[in-house]
Design an enzyme around this catalytic site. Structure first.
Site, short mmCIF file in Angstrom:
data_model
loop_
_atom_site.label_atom_id
_atom_site.label_comp_id
_atom_site.label_asym_id
_atom_site.label_seq_id
_atom_site.Cartn_x
_atom_site.Cartn_y
_atom_site.Cartn_z
N SER A 160 0.85 -1.19 0.00
CA SER A 160 0.00 0.00 0.00
C SER A 160 0.88 1.24 0.00
O SER A 160 2.00 1.22 0.53
CB SER A 160 -0.90 0.01 1.24
OG SER A 160 -1.57 1.24 1.39
N TYR A 173 -3.06 -0.13 10.63
CA TYR A 173 -2.93 -0.61 9.25
C TYR A 173 -1.60 -0.15 8.65
O TYR A 173 -0.90 -0.94 8.01
CB TYR A 173 -4.11 -0.09 8.43
CG TYR A 173 -4.05 -0.44 6.97
CD1 TYR A 173 -4.47 -1.69 6.51
CD2 TYR A 173 -3.60 0.47 6.03
CE1 TYR A 173 -4.42 -2.01 5.16
CE2 TYR A 173 -3.55 0.16 4.68
CZ TYR A 173 -3.97 -1.08 4.25
OH TYR A 173 -3.92 -1.39 2.92
#
Length: 354
Positions: A160, A173
């Site tokens: 990501s 996260y």
């Protein structure tokens, strides 16, 4: 040169540019019940692959399996929590027993808590880490233990932009995705040092229109949203399939936001701190009030007995991007660099002639 795949016959033709897939591969996709994982399973199935779908949500898995079969693939549904290393390894045994030797393993599964760090409990933090980071480790362990003796195979890690730059409200996260990056780089160097023909590659993605924003554990007063621009999960699935087909490249940046996030943080992290402190929170929230009855998949799948099948796309389909020139440029960076070099050489010749 061909490497055989046991009873199912040849599956890889290996050349100077890396592995090139042929039909009928065995592919494992974690997080396959919804979002990017589901779109990725369907994308591999369109090639005629045999796809094992791993996730917790049985409604989503069943619907995903129907989609895989509808486009010509073979589906094997394996309900599993990737935080359980033994369960993941057992699932890999079933894949090889029922579909054949695993050619590609794609780690997509994750979960998150959407809240300021001070509002996240230690147990919630541990759960996000166990799924989003250790789930990748467990999947990689299961894949690698089977691929290394055969000296072939590809592992694709879903990274990501937030694994390169942290943002407010997503500390758990972001931390897990940063860990995925470091782990994958270490493994990459080990395999390279062993001259292994097993490849691992990482694909860093931008904000995507997935059901994550419907089922993430949210402690904010408003419902969450991806940071714009928002991309279609099918576009990200195509990027993951492409990475599996070109595994000798160690990492991929997908989407313009990923590029400027990574480069911005490398060049001027202090500016990124200032900018995200001012805009990062509001940019991740909609104007819609959150409710205590909103689903959450942190501890249990959101598509449980009383839940629903969430599908691949979230609720931002009217805003999502289905193409991006950066993705094309990333896939053809070698040709673009060569064309640029040729152009510069041509200019130099013209100048000398003047």
């Amino acid at each position: 040169m061909e490497q055989n795949g046991g009873a199912t016959g040849p599956r890889w033709a290996v050349g100077g540019r890396g592995e090139c897939p042929v039909s009928g591969q065995v592919v494992v996709v974690t997080g396959a019940s919804g979002g990017i994982g589901r779109a990725t399973a369907v994308a591999f199935a369109r090639r005629g692959d045999r796809v094992a779908l791993l996730a917790r949500g049985e409604k989503g898995l069943a619907a995903a399996a129907d989609e895989v079969r509808a486009v010509g693939g073979t589906a094997l549904v394996l309900p599993v929590d990737v935080a359980d290393a033994a369960a993941v390894d057992d699932a890999a045994d079933r894949v090889e027993a029922e579909l054949g030797p695993i050619d590609v393993w794609v780690n997509v599964a994750f979960t998150a808590v959407f809240a300021p760090f001070a509002d996240i409990t230690a147990a919630e933090y541990a759960r996000v880490t166990e799924v989003t980071y250790l789930g990748v480790v467990h999947g990689t362990m299961a894949a690698l233990s089977r691929m290394r003796p055969r000296d072939r195979g590809v592992i694709v890690q879903t990274g990501s932009a937030l694994g390169r730059r942290g943002v407010p409200l997503q500390s758990a996260y972001c931390g897990a995705k940063h860990a995925v990056k470091g782990f994958t780089e270490a493994l990459h160097t080990e395999l390279k040092g062993q001259s292994s023909n097993v490849h691992v590659t990482r694909v860093d993605l931008p904000g995507v229109n997935t059901p994550q924003f419907d089922w993430v554990l949210n402690k904010m007063p408003k419902t969450p949203q991806p940071v714009a621009p928002i991309y279609a999960p099918e576009l990200m699935a195509a990027a993951l399939v492409h990475a599996a087909e070109h595994p000798t490249r160690r990492a991929w940046w997908v989407g313009l936001p990923t590029v400027y996030t990574v480069l911005g943080n490398e060049v001027w992290p202090q500016f990124m701190d200032w900018y995200l402190a001012r805009t990062g929170k509001d940019g991740q929230l909609t104007g819609v009030d959150a409710s205590p009855d909103d689903p959450s998949n942190l501890w249990e799948p959101a598509d449980g007995p009383d839940g629903r099948d969430f599908g691949a796309e979230g609720r931002f389909s009217d805003q999502q991007w289905t193409r991006d020139p950066q993705i094309w440029a990333s896939r053809h960076h070698g040709a673009l660099a060569a064309a640029g070099a040729a152009g510069l050489a041509g200019l130099a010749v013209l100048r000398r002639r003047r």
